[in-house]
Enzyme design. Structure first.
Site, PDB file in Angstrom:
ATOM      1  N   ASP A  51       0.856  -1.186   0.000  1.00  0.00           N
ATOM      2  CA  ASP A  51       0.000   0.000   0.000  1.00  0.00           C
ATOM      3  C   ASP A  51       0.894   1.239   0.000  1.00  0.00           C
ATOM      4  OD1 ASP A  51      -1.723   2.089   0.459  1.00  0.00           O
ATOM      5  OD2 ASP A  51      -2.334   1.431   2.454  1.00  0.00           O
ATOM      6  N   GLU A 130      31.904   5.934   4.982  1.00  0.00           N
ATOM      7  CA  GLU A 130      32.435   5.815   6.345  1.00  0.00           C
ATOM      8  C   GLU A 130      31.288   6.131   7.303  1.00  0.00           C
ATOM      9  OE1 GLU A 130      35.975   8.283   6.709  1.00  0.00           O
ATOM     10  OE2 GLU A 130      36.302   8.078   4.534  1.00  0.00           O
ATOM     11  N   GLU A 132      29.526   6.496  10.940  1.00  0.00           N
ATOM     12  CA  GLU A 132      29.727   6.768  12.359  1.00  0.00           C
ATOM     13  C   GLU A 132      28.400   6.673  13.107  1.00  0.00           C
ATOM     14  OE1 GLU A 132      33.462   9.881  11.631  1.00  0.00           O
ATOM     15  OE2 GLU A 132      31.517  10.629  12.346  1.00  0.00           O
ATOM     16  N   GLU A 187      35.555   6.164  17.651  1.00  0.00           N
ATOM     17  CA  GLU A 187      35.684   7.504  17.062  1.00  0.00           C
ATOM     18  C   GLU A 187      36.059   8.525  18.138  1.00  0.00           C
ATOM     19  OE1 GLU A 187      35.696   9.930  14.936  1.00  0.00           O
ATOM     20  OE2 GLU A 187      36.047   8.657  13.194  1.00  0.00           O
ATOM     21  N   GLU A 194      33.008   3.829  14.493  1.00  0.00           N
ATOM     22  CA  GLU A 194      33.002   3.941  13.034  1.00  0.00           C
ATOM     23  C   GLU A 194      33.256   2.574  12.428  1.00  0.00           C
ATOM     24  OE1 GLU A 194      35.716   5.853   9.457  1.00  0.00           O
ATOM     25  OE2 GLU A 194      35.166   7.162  11.125  1.00  0.00           O
ATOM     26  N   HIS A 243      30.758  10.060   5.658  1.00  0.00           N
ATOM     27  CA  HIS A 243      31.626  10.554   4.602  1.00  0.00           C
ATOM     28  C   HIS A 243      31.444   9.698   3.356  1.00  0.00           C
ATOM     29  CE1 HIS A 243      34.590  12.361   7.796  1.00  0.00           C
ATOM     30  NE2 HIS A 243      33.340  12.802   7.910  1.00  0.00           N
ATOM     31  N   ARG A 314      41.339  19.003   6.678  1.00  0.00           N
ATOM     32  CA  ARG A 314      40.042  18.421   7.042  1.00  0.00           C
ATOM     33  C   ARG A 314      39.000  19.466   7.436  1.00  0.00           C
ATOM     34  NH1 ARG A 314      43.303  13.900   7.772  1.00  0.00           N
ATOM     35  NH2 ARG A 314      42.219  11.897   7.450  1.00  0.00           N
ATOM     36  N   GLU A 331      36.508  12.882  -1.206  1.00  0.00           N
ATOM     37  CA  GLU A 331      35.802  12.570   0.036  1.00  0.00           C
ATOM     38  C   GLU A 331      34.935  13.767   0.426  1.00  0.00           C
ATOM     39  OE1 GLU A 331      36.767  11.405   4.715  1.00  0.00           O
ATOM     40  OE2 GLU A 331      38.197  12.602   3.549  1.00  0.00           O
ATOM     41  N   ARG A 333      32.808  15.377   3.154  1.00  0.00           N
ATOM     42  CA  ARG A 333      32.876  15.175   4.592  1.00  0.00           C
ATOM     43  C   ARG A 333      31.663  15.727   5.354  1.00  0.00           C
ATOM     44  NH1 ARG A 333      37.381  14.004   6.924  1.00  0.00           N
ATOM     45  NH2 ARG A 333      37.073  15.447   8.651  1.00  0.00           N
TER      46      ARG A 333
END
Length: 440
Positions: A51, A130, A132, A187, A194, A243, A314, A331, A333
């Site tokens: 449904d 990745e 977490e 982590e 992670e 990530h 980063r 990547e 992030r």
């Protein structure tokens, strides 16, 4: 590729008693219909009906019949179900009653977009995720508490890392389900874990993200814990990210790799990167889909808040990790695990494809700490900020023609769902409000 005869043999050999036909709604919530194995042929003939009016973002009540078409290559046994009968699952695509794919099915949207890569001479998108999450304790009655499982930090070991046994059990379960696990660890934040698994094509990676969430939560319960993929479950500490590492391939050839170019990135790669940066503010409404998501996207807690790219830095939204040749990738992030993985990957791919089609050029990479820059310095380097709230992100998504065209009916449905969520939140009264205003 598996055939219907392969599935029949697997069901017999593994003594399967029940089959779960699974799919995802627009919010990314995994759904399933469980059937006895006696109805296996019905399922393999695409005759299991649902449904659609009861599924978030699907059909209205007056026209709600839909059918599940199983992807046979997603056959998976649920190892944690050890009583009541052996249980397997097949991830399904959702179809209309007239036999056409449902355009609002998130998995179909990603499949369709991935298939369009042949138009630009690409084979497929590879994606690595990745994941977490946090582990919380339960009380003597098994109810969730706000007490974290441990007070450990990044890469800590047992006994400080009290989640080690639960995480190892989760990893072993995922391996039984066909995952190729690359790493798992504690982590940065207390109680935070992670798990990383090997990259694959876009659709199968999204499938595995959904199965990883399911298995992680199920195994945590067996250990007297609760796992949450909520982006920011507690104030004052890092939140959980998802990530996404992406790269375009033609066969075994990584199209992002060019040893002779700057940073080892091909022209196609830089065009793709420019598309990501151009549409980042818009797709943030999809990669960071909840009100809570924006309590993670604040300076000082590792999650990026500015639109820039870097090699090692980063604090940038997009990073180019070490490794070239087949390992060349970008990547992203900023995303978090509350996102619908099919839509998150589709929106990122859509942005990258726009950069390729229009030969967009990214600004220079930024290797300085962006959080320490002045507003003038950020402006001079063309660094803009991600939306600071879900309403702002939704407005940006609504105005992005590229995502609207590639995701079709999904965008207006998604916006409608999210605005209802915001309205519900607007009418709620939080603990913070009570503590702050009660004695005013």
């Amino acid at each position: 590729m598996k055939t219907v005869d392969d599935i029949r043999k697997l069901a017999k050999d593994e003594k399967i008693d029940y089959l779960r036909m699974t799919f995802s709604d627009l919010n990314g919530v995994l759904k399933n219909v469980e059937i006895p194995v006696s109805l296996l042929d019905t399922a393999l003939n695409n005759k299991i009906k649902i449904d659609g009016s009861s599924i978030t973002g699907f059909l209205p009540i007056q026209n709600s019949d839909m059918y599940l078409h199983p992807d046979l290559d997603t056959w998976t046994i649920y190892p944690w179900i050890t009583t009541g009968g052996n249980t397997a699952s097949l991830i399904c695509d959702v179809y209309n009653r007239n036999g056409t794919p449902f355009a609002g099915d998130p998995r179909f949207a990603l499949k369709q977009l991935d298939a369009s890569l042949s138009d630009i001479g690409c084979g497929h998108l590879n994606v690595g995720a990745e994941m977490e999450y946090f582990l919380f304790k339960t009380d003597e009655n098994g109810h969730l508490t706000t007490e974290l499982n441990d007070q450990a930090s990044y890469f800590d070991v047992y006994p400080s890392d009290a989640g080690e046994a639960c995480r190892r059990d989760t990893v072993n379960t995922l391996k039984k389900m066909g995952f190729s696990i690359e790493a798992n660890h504690h982590e940065v934040a207390p109680g935070q874990c992670e798990i990383d698994f090997r990259f694959d094509d876009a659709v199968h990676t999204a499938d595995r993200i959904q199965l990883l969430k399911l298995a992680t939560k199920a195994i945590a319960v067996k250990h007297g814990l609760r796992a949450t993929f909520m982006p920011k479950p507690l104030a004052g500490m890092n939140g959980s990210g998802m990530h996404l590492n992406t790269s375009l391939f033609d066969g075994d050839h990584n199209l992002f790799d060019d040893p002779k170019a700057d940073h080892g990135l091909s022209a196609l790669a830089t065009n793709y990167l420019a598309g990501i940066l151009t549409h980042a503010r818009a797709f943030t409404a999809i990669t960071n889909p909840t009100i809570n998501s924006y309590k993670r996207l604040v300076p000082g807690y590792e999650a990026p808040t500015y639109v820039a790219w870097a090699i090692a830095n980063r604090t940038a939204l997009v990073r180019v990790p070490d490794g070239r040749g087949p390992a060349t990738r970008f990547e992203l992030r900023s995303g978090d695990p509350s996102a619908n993985p099919y839509l998150a990957i589709a929106s990122v791919l859509s942005a990258g494809l726009d950069g390729i089609k229009n030969k967009l050029t990214p600004p220079k990479n930024v290797e300085d700490n962006i959080y320490n820059m002045s507003a003038e310095q950020r402006t001079s380097q063309q660094i803009i900020q991600l939306p600071g709230s879900l309403p702002k992100a939704l407005t940006t998504l609504k105005n992005d023609q590229t995502l609207a065209q590639t995701l079709g009916i999904i965008v207006p449905k998604y916006l409608e769902i999210k605005h209802k969520e915001l309205a519900s939140f607007q009418m709620s009264v939080t603990d913070w409000e009570k503590e702050t205003y009660f004695n005013v």
